[in-house]
Scaffold this motif. Structure first.
Motif: not given
Length: 437
Positions: A91-94, A126-132, A168-171
């Motif tokens: 997730m990178n804002g999307h 650069n800000g992304a979140t890795l979601v498992y 943030p990974s999500y809004r």
């Protein structure tokens, strides 16, 4: 579903309660941590279920102690994940398309997938979140999930979120399941706002409601630190925000049955109501028919025996993953569990059916006096030893208790938490038998 015929310290969201004197345990393995979670969960059980469950947030402060989880452990967990599964996300804002960070290749005639690691590193730097999502078969994570499932008395799905930035990974959004957020590495800021749409179901996500407006007023703004657990009921707006530092947390989503689940199940019985089988024409012509049908359906819905049939079917589908114990349970020379063996019941919700049976991990267990007391004791005292059980039930024949406990373990009713190197050797002829249907 098989059948066994048995004779056989936290502070709340408003800050009104805070426990700063938290007992410390020396952790020789994660089992001690599990016992500590149980102790503090039980401390707040009555207040949580009276005032918070399904209603408002609750912060369990410093409930998981002595967390020994390194980035090497986390990285290996992500390496074992099936990143090709649709639920696995960068997730990178999307959501980043999988084609950008995952490649396929042929491995001896089989298509397999691997991370394009430089791409993942670049996104996360650069800000992304890795979601498992849907983490399974990871003992450290599974143990935490089991404790939460047992506390909430519900099925769970556990997800992991790894990040290193302040993005943030999500809004801000709401979830359609209750969530226990478990901070295991670093810190994360959580901003919570009251629901504008109460108790949403799975088809009522924020993205499905374009007219939903996020409230301005903040109900809770809190920073989770390692060992904290935050309970967020479904429908509550929340925005988990990384703080420009390393962070890894779990979101343990809990799924208890709803009235909607019950109605869906009842639809199967509706054809038995004759008024529901008539043809319909104009509303005025059909009104009396529909009224009778509605009353019959309402009577069916409020019938206790019908409700128990639903719960039997619902709980009968529950499965609790437990480690496979080949060394003890697959060995035909072993017929008795060691006295130091720790056990727990493979169940999230132990529902007391009126016909004196319970369902555990797909097994329907008919209860007599001893088996009912035994099951209730083990469920209440998770991680007890065989020695504990024999001491409490000293009035009952020792060999029969050994036989019953071993059969419950064989049938995946009991989990063997830690298998000792030392075992008791016995004859197959001495084994108790529970009738499996």
């Amino acid at each position: 579903m098989s059948s066994i015929a048995g004779g056989a310290a936290g502070n709340v969201a408003d800050g009104s309660d805070y426990c700063s004197d938290v007992t410390k345990y020396n952790q020789y393995d994660f089992l001690i941590d599990l016992k500590r979670i149980l102790i503090l969960f039980d401390t707040y059980r009555d207040k949580f279920f009276s005032n918070h469950i399904y209603k408002k947030p609750f912060l369990f402060k410093n409930i998981v102690s002595d967390i020994d989880l390194s980035w090497k452990d986390i990285s290996e967990m992500y390496e074992r994940a099936d990143a090709s599964d649709p639920s696995f996300k960068l997730m990178n804002g999307h959501e980043v398309p999988k084609s950008k960070y995952l490649e396929s290749y042929i491995n001896v005639g089989r298509v397999e997938y691997r991370y394009i690691k430089p791409v993942i590193y670049d996104y996360m730097r650069n800000g992304a979140t890795l979601v498992y999502n849907r983490i399974r078969n990871e003992p450290f994570i599974s143990n935490i999930s089991r404790e939460i499932a047992n506390f909430a008395q519900a099925q769970v799905i556990t997800s992991g979120y790894a990040a290193f930035s302040a993005k943030p990974s999500y809004r801000c959004h709401w979830d359609t399941r209750d969530v226990f957020a478990v901070q295991l590495k670093g810190r994360k800021r959580w901003i919570l706002k009251e629901p504008t749409f109460k108790l949403p179901l799975y088809m009522q996500q924020t993205k499905d409601m374009p007219d939903a407006e996020e409230p301005e007023e903040v109900y809770l703004d809190v920073v989770l630190e390692e060992g904290d657990i935050l309970y967020v009921p479904r429908g509550w707006w929340h925005n988990p925000i990384p703080m420009g530092e390393e962070t890894f947390h779990l979101a343990v989503g809990t799924f208890a049955p709803t009235g909607f689940d019950y109605i869906n199940w009842l639809i199967r019985k509706a054809p038995n109501i004759i008024d529901g089988r008539h043809n319909l024409h104009g509303f005025q012509e059909s009104k009396k028919l529909l009224d009778r049908f509605g009353k019959e359906f309402a009577l069916l819905m409020s019938d206790e025996s019908t409700y128990e049939q639903f719960m039997e079917d619902y709980i009968g589908q529950h499965r609790v993953d437990s480690p496979i114990s080949l060394g003890t349970l697959a060995n035909g020379k072993i017929s008795q569990l060691e006295m130091t063996q720790r056990i727990r019941l493979n169940v999230n919700l132990l529902y007391p059916f009126s016909n004196n049976f319970v369902i555990v991990n797909g097994n329907k267990i008919n209860l007599d006096e001893i088996s009912q007391k035994l099951i209730n004791y083990i469920n209440k005292h998770q991680a007890c030893t065989i020695s504990d059980v024999l001491s409490v039930f000293s009035n009952y024949p020792r060999n029969k208790l050994h036989e019953l406990l071993f059969q419950l373990a064989l049938n995946d009713v009991l989990e063997l938490i830690s298998v000792s190197d030392s075992v008791v050797i016995g004859s197959e002829d001495n084994n108790a038998t529970l009738n499996m249907v």
